[in-house]
Write an enzyme that holds these catalytic residues in place. Sequence first.
Site, PDB file in Angstrom:
ATOM      1  N   CYS A   2       0.844  -1.185   0.000  1.00  0.00           N
ATOM      2  CA  CYS A   2       0.000   0.000   0.000  1.00  0.00           C
ATOM      3  C   CYS A   2       0.884   1.242   0.000  1.00  0.00           C
ATOM      4  CB  CYS A   2      -0.939   0.106   1.198  1.00  0.00           C
ATOM      5  SG  CYS A   2      -2.028  -1.280   1.416  1.00  0.00           S
ATOM      6  N   ARG A  27       3.543  -0.199  -5.154  1.00  0.00           N
ATOM      7  CA  ARG A  27       3.338  -0.796  -3.832  1.00  0.00           C
ATOM      8  C   ARG A  27       2.021  -1.569  -3.736  1.00  0.00           C
ATOM      9  NH1 ARG A  27       6.723   1.263  -0.125  1.00  0.00           N
ATOM     10  NH2 ARG A  27       5.323   0.604   1.519  1.00  0.00           N
ATOM     11  N   TRP A  75      -2.885  -2.668  -1.596  1.00  0.00           N
ATOM     12  CA  TRP A  75      -2.614  -4.089  -1.848  1.00  0.00           C
ATOM     13  C   TRP A  75      -3.352  -4.816  -0.734  1.00  0.00           C
ATOM     14  CZ3 TRP A  75      -0.277  -8.328   0.541  1.00  0.00           C
ATOM     15  CH2 TRP A  75       0.078  -9.387  -0.322  1.00  0.00           C
ATOM     16  N   ASN A 101      -1.220   1.871   5.866  1.00  0.00           N
ATOM     17  CA  ASN A 101      -0.420   0.809   5.240  1.00  0.00           C
ATOM     18  C   ASN A 101       0.082  -0.080   6.366  1.00  0.00           C
ATOM     19  OD1 ASN A 101       1.490  -0.721   3.825  1.00  0.00           O
ATOM     20  ND2 ASN A 101       3.049   0.878   4.015  1.00  0.00           N
ATOM     21  N   GLY A 102      -0.188  -1.374   6.284  1.00  0.00           N
ATOM     22  CA  GLY A 102       0.259  -2.280   7.355  1.00  0.00           C
ATOM     23  C   GLY A 102      -0.866  -3.224   7.740  1.00  0.00           C
ATOM     24  N   GLU A 489      16.492 -17.173 -10.918  1.00  0.00           N
ATOM     25  CA  GLU A 489      16.047 -15.800 -11.191  1.00  0.00           C
ATOM     26  C   GLU A 489      15.331 -15.726 -12.543  1.00  0.00           C
ATOM     27  OE1 GLU A 489      15.579 -13.297  -9.533  1.00  0.00           O
ATOM     28  OE2 GLU A 489      15.589 -11.598 -10.894  1.00  0.00           O
ATOM     29  N   LYS A 493      11.472 -14.487 -12.976  1.00  0.00           N
ATOM     30  CA  LYS A 493      11.061 -13.390 -13.869  1.00  0.00           C
ATOM     31  C   LYS A 493       9.887 -13.833 -14.731  1.00  0.00           C
ATOM     32  CE  LYS A 493      12.502 -11.024 -12.191  1.00  0.00           C
ATOM     33  NZ  LYS A 493      13.049 -10.660 -11.035  1.00  0.00           N
ATOM     34  N   GLU A 496       6.605 -14.323 -12.693  1.00  0.00           N
ATOM     35  CA  GLU A 496       6.077 -13.054 -12.172  1.00  0.00           C
ATOM     36  C   GLU A 496       5.270 -12.284 -13.215  1.00  0.00           C
ATOM     37  OE1 GLU A 496       8.990 -11.062  -8.873  1.00  0.00           O
ATOM     38  OE2 GLU A 496       9.837 -11.266 -10.864  1.00  0.00           O
ATOM     39  N   HIS A 512      16.861 -36.148 -10.975  1.00  0.00           N
ATOM     40  CA  HIS A 512      16.208 -36.709  -9.787  1.00  0.00           C
ATOM     41  C   HIS A 512      14.743 -36.279  -9.692  1.00  0.00           C
ATOM     42  CE1 HIS A 512      20.050 -38.234  -8.509  1.00  0.00           C
ATOM     43  NE2 HIS A 512      20.572 -37.025  -8.658  1.00  0.00           N
ATOM     44  N   LYS A 611       5.628  -4.461  -5.210  1.00  0.00           N
ATOM     45  CA  LYS A 611       7.077  -4.349  -5.228  1.00  0.00           C
ATOM     46  C   LYS A 611       7.679  -4.356  -3.832  1.00  0.00           C
ATOM     47  CE  LYS A 611      10.852  -2.670  -7.646  1.00  0.00           C
ATOM     48  NZ  LYS A 611      11.257  -4.010  -8.038  1.00  0.00           N
TER      49      LYS A 611
HETATM   50  C1  G6P Z   1       8.809  -8.539  -3.746  1.00  0.00           C
HETATM   51  C2  G6P Z   1       9.243  -8.048  -5.110  1.00  0.00           C
HETATM   52  C3  G6P Z   1      10.488  -8.791  -5.552  1.00  0.00           C
HETATM   53  C4  G6P Z   1      11.574  -8.647  -4.517  1.00  0.00           C
HETATM   54  C5  G6P Z   1      11.118  -9.101  -3.135  1.00  0.00           C
HETATM   55  C6  G6P Z   1      12.122  -8.708  -2.059  1.00  0.00           C
HETATM   56  O1  G6P Z   1       8.342  -9.831  -3.847  1.00  0.00           O
HETATM   57  O2  G6P Z   1       8.203  -8.203  -6.057  1.00  0.00           O
HETATM   58  O3  G6P Z   1      10.933  -8.253  -6.784  1.00  0.00           O
HETATM   59  O4  G6P Z   1      12.692  -9.383  -4.911  1.00  0.00           O
HETATM   60  O5  G6P Z   1       9.887  -8.454  -2.799  1.00  0.00           O
HETATM   61  O6  G6P Z   1      12.157  -7.312  -1.988  1.00  0.00           O
HETATM   62  P1  G6P Z   1      13.383  -6.455  -1.498  1.00  0.00           P
HETATM   63  O7  G6P Z   1      12.917  -5.032  -1.676  1.00  0.00           O
HETATM   64  O8  G6P Z   1      13.606  -6.797  -0.056  1.00  0.00           O
HETATM   65  O9  G6P Z   1      14.556  -6.781  -2.339  1.00  0.00           O
END
Ligand code: G6P
Length: 616
Positions: A2, A27, A75, A101-102, A489, A493, A496, A512, A611
Site C-alpha cells: 500500500c 506498492r 494491496w 499501510n500495514g 532468477e 522473472k 512473475e 532426480h 514491489k
Molecule cells: C517482492 C518483489 C520482488 C523482490 C522481493 C524482495 O516480492 O516483487 O521483486 O525481490 O519483494 O524485496 P526487497 O525489496 O527486499 O529486495
Amino acid sequence: MCGIVGYVGCRDAYPILIKGLHRLEYRGYDSAGVALVGENGILNIYKAVGKVSNLEDAAQGGDRSGNIGIAHTRWATHGAPCERNAHPHLSQSGKLTMVHNGIIENAGDIRKQLLKKGFTFKSDTDSEVLLQLIEYTRNKYEADLATAIRSSLKKVVGAYAIAVLDSDSPDTLFAARKSSPLAVGIGEGNSEFFIASDASPIAGYTNKIVYINDEELAICKAGEDLCVTTLDDESVSVRAKELDLDVSMLDKGGFPHYMLKEIFEQPEVLRNCMRGRLLSAHRRIILSAVTEHREELLGARRFIMVSCGTSWHAALIGKQLIEQFCRIPVEVAYASEFRYSNPVVGPGDVVFAISQSGETADTLSAIQLAKEKGALIFGIVNAVGSSIARESDTGTYIHVGPEIGVASTKAFTGQTMVFTLLALAIAREKGSIAEDEFNEIFDELELIPGKIESILAQSDAIRELAQKYVGSRNFLYLGRGLNYPVALEGALKLKEISYIHAEGYPAAEMKHGPIALVDEDMPVVFLATHHNLYEKILSNMQEVVARKGKVLAIVTEGDVPVRGLVDRVIEVPKTLGCLCPLLSVVPLQLLAYHIAVAKGLDVDQPRNLAKSVTVE
Ligand code: G6P
C-alpha cells in the site's frame, strides 16, 4: 505494501496526491482513493477499484478543490479489493478520515469492543477499526486528535503507517508509523508538508525530508515547525535530510515499460555502482564498510544472508563468491523462515540483509532479531534512508536508482556487483586471493557494462524468439555453479510477469525428478556459458535433447558444441567464470519481458504482486 500520500499547504492538493499515487502504484494497485477538504470545508472522498487511473475517472466532474488531502493505493490484506474496502476510511462522525499501510493484528478484538459501544463498520478492513478507535478515544476522553491517535496506537498490535485528517482542522495532517515506512517532506518556511510511503512523491517539490521512526507521531501544521513526538508525547528532535533523488529516474524515459527501461539502464547503473569503489590507478577496491569493520568481517565466525525473492537469489551468488574468494562460511536463509527458526546466531556472526526496497517486513524483522542476539548487521540495500538501511550497523548501497517495475532487474545485477566487490575487497584484506587473479577480475569488471550493452543490442532478436513461447504452459531453467541462482532468477522473472509456470533447478539435480516433465512441449532454458562446469552442463543438455526437450541455451559468443546440439541459442560475451551471472541473467530478463508483452500482459504491475512487501 500500500502507498500513502498526504499534502497540506497552499497548493491544490489533488494533482499532488494523484501524481504521488502514480509513483507509489508499485506498492499495490488493487484499489485507490483520495480524500480532500474542499474550499467550502466539506470532505470529499473518491474511490475506485483497480489502478489510480480508475480513481481519476471516478473523481472526474466531482469537487476536487482543497489544499489538504490524503490518498492511498492498496494491496489488499484484510477484505477483498472492492470500493467499500478502499481507503481513505471515514469515521462514524464523518469528520475524520485516514489511510493506512500495514496490518493491525488485534483488529478483530477491537472491532468487537467498538461494536458493543455502538460503532458500525462500512468495510471489512483492519484499518477502519483503527480509525474508529481513534474517534472513540477522542470522544470518550474529550481529547485532542493528537492525544487520541497516540493513545489508540498504543493499543494496537501490528504494523502501521497512517495519515489522518480532521475536516474541522483543514490546516493539519497527522502521520505515524511502526514497521511500515513513512517520510515527511518539508516545504519552504514550513509553508507546506508532504507525507508519503517513500521519497518519490516528495521529489520535485522539496529536498528537505524527515524519515519518521517507529512509534512516532508527526503533526504537520502548515506554517508551523514540524512537530514529532513519541507515543508517550515526548518531543523528538527533528533532523531533516537532504533528498537526493533524480526525478527523471521516476519516469519511463521513452521506454514502453519501466521494466524495459530498467533492464536497459543496467550498464549505466553498474558503472555508478562501481564508481568511487574501483580505483583503477591502483587496482584497489574501496568499500567504506570493509574499511570500518575490517576486524569483524575478517574475524567473523560465519556470514548469514537473509533476504526474499530476487534478493535471495543474489544472496546465493554472494555465498558462492565469498566462500570461493574469502573462505568464510556463508549461510543463506529466507528471511521469513529465519525469523521464526530460533536461529543460532550471535556475537561473531555477520548477518547480511539484502533488499532492493529496504522495507521488506520479513527481512527487517530478521535483522532486528539478529541484532538483539549480538550479530553485526550489514545492509546491501538500494533505497537510501530506508528502514533496513537505518537498522543496519554498516553496509553498502547498490546505487542503481529507483526500481519501479515490480519484477526486479537492475537491483539483481547491482546486488551481484556489490557481492563481487565485497568478496574481492575482503579477500584482498585477508590475503586469500592471489594478486594476479585479483587483477584479472578487476580489469574484467570494468568491461562488464560494455558487455551488457552488447547483449541489450539483441533485444529485437530475443523479441522474435519470444513469440515462439507465447503458448507454453511450463518452463524449466537449468544452471550450475554461479549460473544456478541465475536459473532461479530467470524462472522467477517468467512466472512473475507472464504467469507461465517455471522452475529453476541445478542442472544435474534435474535427473532426480524434473526430467520426468521433459517432452517435446517443454521448453528448457540452459545456462551454458563458459565456466568451470561447462562440460558437465553439456552432458545435462544431452539428456534433455535425448528426450526431445525444446532447449534454448544461453552460451558464450562463438560457442560451437552447443550449437551442434540445439536449435536455439542466445550468445553473451565471454567473461570470467566468477562474473558470468552479471551477463547471463540479462537475456533471461529480456526473454521474460518479451514473452509477457507478446501475451498482452501488464508487465510493470503483474497481478497479485507488489514491489515492496511490508507485511509478513
Ligand atoms: C517482492 C518483489 C520482488 C523482490 C522481493 C524482495 O516480492 O516483487 O521483486 O525481490 O519483494 O524485496 P526487497 O525489496 O527486499 O529486495
